[in-house]
Write a protein that holds these residues in place. Sequence first.
Motif, mmCIF file in Angstrom:
data_model
loop_
_atom_site.group_PDB
_atom_site.id
_atom_site.type_symbol
_atom_site.label_atom_id
_atom_site.label_comp_id
_atom_site.label_asym_id
_atom_site.label_seq_id
_atom_site.Cartn_x
_atom_site.Cartn_y
_atom_site.Cartn_z
ATOM 1 N N ILE A 76 32.731 -60.447 -34.235
ATOM 2 C CA ILE A 76 31.744 -59.456 -33.567
ATOM 3 C C ILE A 76 31.657 -59.373 -32.404
ATOM 4 N N PRO A 77 31.498 -60.508 -31.662
ATOM 5 C CA PRO A 77 31.634 -60.393 -29.979
ATOM 6 C C PRO A 77 32.922 -59.792 -29.525
ATOM 7 N N VAL A 78 33.975 -60.006 -30.284
ATOM 8 C CA VAL A 78 35.437 -59.626 -29.687
ATOM 9 C C VAL A 78 35.438 -58.350 -29.753
ATOM 10 N N LEU A 79 34.885 -57.590 -31.046
ATOM 11 C CA LEU A 79 34.871 -56.002 -31.238
ATOM 12 C C LEU A 79 33.849 -55.473 -30.331
ATOM 13 N N THR A 80 32.637 -56.045 -30.078
ATOM 14 C CA THR A 80 31.655 -55.466 -29.009
ATOM 15 C C THR A 80 32.300 -55.416 -27.619
ATOM 16 N N THR A 81 33.127 -56.473 -27.078
ATOM 17 C CA THR A 81 33.544 -56.659 -25.944
ATOM 18 C C THR A 81 34.709 -55.469 -25.762
ATOM 19 N N SER A 82 35.371 -55.420 -26.618
ATOM 20 C CA SER A 82 36.628 -54.420 -26.618
ATOM 21 C C SER A 82 35.992 -52.921 -26.470
ATOM 22 N N ILE A 83 34.878 -52.746 -27.179
ATOM 23 C CA ILE A 83 34.051 -51.254 -26.958
ATOM 24 C C ILE A 83 33.576 -51.237 -25.713
ATOM 25 N N ALA A 84 33.019 -52.139 -25.056
ATOM 26 C CA ALA A 84 32.422 -52.321 -23.753
ATOM 27 C C ALA A 84 33.535 -52.024 -22.658
ATOM 28 N N LEU A 85 34.712 -52.593 -22.726
ATOM 29 C CA LEU A 85 35.908 -52.572 -21.773
ATOM 30 C C LEU A 85 36.287 -51.262 -21.956
ATOM 31 N N ARG A 86 36.493 -50.788 -23.160
ATOM 32 C CA ARG A 86 37.421 -49.468 -23.369
ATOM 33 C C ARG A 86 36.319 -48.156 -22.829
ATOM 34 N N THR A 87 34.972 -48.521 -22.899
ATOM 35 C CA THR A 87 34.048 -47.378 -22.765
ATOM 36 C C THR A 87 33.847 -47.387 -21.210
ATOM 37 N N PHE A 88 33.466 -48.561 -20.642
ATOM 38 C CA PHE A 88 33.135 -48.676 -19.305
ATOM 39 C C PHE A 88 33.988 -49.296 -18.147
ATOM 40 N N GLY A 89 35.206 -49.759 -18.776
ATOM 41 C CA GLY A 89 35.899 -50.624 -17.836
ATOM 42 C C GLY A 89 35.770 -51.884 -17.834
ATOM 43 N N SER A 90 36.761 -52.545 -17.029
ATOM 44 C CA SER A 90 36.523 -53.993 -16.554
ATOM 45 C C SER A 90 35.559 -54.377 -15.396
ATOM 46 N N ASN A 91 34.501 -54.839 -16.011
ATOM 47 C CA ASN A 91 33.183 -55.157 -14.886
ATOM 48 C C ASN A 91 32.562 -56.386 -15.382
ATOM 49 N N ASN A 92 32.364 -57.287 -14.450
ATOM 50 C CA ASN A 92 31.483 -58.516 -14.716
ATOM 51 C C ASN A 92 30.126 -58.088 -15.362
ATOM 52 N N LEU A 93 29.522 -57.098 -14.738
ATOM 53 C CA LEU A 93 28.249 -56.798 -15.011
ATOM 54 C C LEU A 93 28.230 -56.280 -16.618
ATOM 55 N N VAL A 94 29.207 -55.467 -16.951
ATOM 56 C CA VAL A 94 29.705 -54.927 -18.490
ATOM 57 C C VAL A 94 29.565 -55.945 -19.193
ATOM 58 N N LEU A 95 30.414 -56.867 -18.751
ATOM 59 C CA LEU A 95 30.753 -57.935 -19.820
ATOM 60 C C LEU A 95 29.362 -58.855 -20.129
ATOM 61 N N SER A 96 28.798 -58.995 -18.971
ATOM 62 C CA SER A 96 27.288 -59.690 -19.122
ATOM 63 C C SER A 96 26.466 -58.923 -20.146
ATOM 64 N N VAL A 97 26.259 -57.983 -19.648
ATOM 65 C CA VAL A 97 25.159 -56.841 -20.699
ATOM 66 C C VAL A 97 25.752 -56.710 -22.198
ATOM 67 N N ALA A 98 27.094 -56.699 -22.317
ATOM 68 C CA ALA A 98 27.709 -56.835 -23.593
ATOM 69 C C ALA A 98 27.709 -57.871 -24.382
ATOM 70 N N THR A 99 27.724 -59.029 -23.723
ATOM 71 C CA THR A 99 27.416 -60.397 -24.319
ATOM 72 C C THR A 99 25.882 -60.483 -24.863
ATOM 73 N N GLY A 100 24.950 -59.952 -23.899
ATOM 74 C CA GLY A 100 23.497 -59.906 -24.241
ATOM 75 C C GLY A 100 22.994 -59.222 -25.401
ATOM 76 N N ILE A 101 23.755 -57.926 -25.430
ATOM 77 C CA ILE A 101 23.646 -56.918 -26.543
ATOM 78 C C ILE A 101 24.104 -57.850 -27.999
ATOM 79 N N VAL A 102 25.252 -58.237 -27.781
ATOM 80 C CA VAL A 102 25.737 -58.930 -29.001
ATOM 81 C C VAL A 102 24.967 -59.978 -29.508
#
Length: 429
Positions: free
Chosen positions: A77-103
């Motif tokens: 699940i975290p792998v898929l969620t991270t992939s969705i976040a990167l595809r939608t918002f691009g490579s960004n540390n803040l995006v990865l942190s928010v995606a990890t918290g949401i997962v």
Amino acid sequence: MEHIPLWAQIGAVIVLLFCSGFFSISETAMMALNRHRLKHLVNKGVFGAKTTQSLLVRTDQLLGVVLIGNNLLNTIIPVLTTSIALRTFGSNNLVLSVATGIVAFLIIVFAEITPKIVGASFPEKIALPASFVIAPLMRALKPVIWFVNLFSNAILLTLRINTKGGREHRLSTEELRTIVLESGSFMPTKHRSILLNLFDLENITVDDVMIPRRRMEALDLDAPFEEILHQLETCYHNKLIVYQGDIDRVVGVLHVRKTLAALHKQELERETLRELLAAPYFVPSGTPVFKQLQYFQETRQRMGLVVNEYGELQGLITPEDILEELIGEFTTTIPRTVGSRRGWNEQGECIVAGSMPLRELNRWLQLSLPTDGPRTLNGLILERLEEIPEGDVCVQIGDVQLEVLQSDDQTVRTVKVFRPKTQARTVQS
């Protein structure tokens, strides 16, 4: 994963969350399922009960398939969620942190806490249907489960932890008592009372339920023969204890009906009376009541004379006295000189004899006087006062107020019992 559509990835996350939640809810439901209730369902042939029971017999394999599936999904699940976040918002540390918290939030809420709460609340409704999904998965993943459990069992062996001994669940007497007490409206009050009384038979002795020697109806063989005949014609019981001179010198038990029949056929003499006596059956003081009930059954006896270590007669016990401890009073007893079976009067008072056994008094008037010390009301009052009262004395024992009405140099003869206020409020409501 870039070639997979975004909507398919989001759908996959939702499906995986659902599957992870299924494993969590199944694990909690099966672990919370009452094993004794499950055996009852198996005997009734309830759909899914036998499959669930077979899974719980192999707890290590059951937990293996559930935890492997749950953790595998929680990893994907975290792998898929991270992939969705990167595809939608691009490579960004803040995006990865928010995606990890949401997962983490989604897994905790939808795959852990919520399913476990539901599984613990409705174990039977969930475990039985879920067993039909878990059972084939267990067979399919058997090699993987074996490999994982190989390491787990090695660790348990190193720590000298024996899991086989904890698989058998046996209920103690106190646990059974708790189950009966919590049965509530599922069991009639009378049935619940009988079961609770049955548990108490292990903790009481014949001394607690016997008829004390002062209340025994006995026949003195050395008495004038006219008095003997009069007692036979007016006695209250069908069997009489016969003694000679001293009640501790019991010579036998007399069957009154047979004796009266012999009296009508021929002139009854003292020696003829002695020939009609049956051998007395003696019971050692302190014998557990439940064991004595078994002795009555084995020896076919209907009456036992309780004697102490010195051979002195303490009282009399019958199977009926023991059965009354289970289901309440149902047989006739010796008429009392004071008090009657009417119970409380309009003022909430009742006059009883001081020689009355506490267990009988509690059962009759629904009281809770302590029975772990003296066995009679007289003994309880003397223990509390530490002296024989000379006049009218009131004493409070627990929630019961007692007033000594009559006493002599040796015992308390008559006592007035006042209904407890809590019992009075219950009756009024």
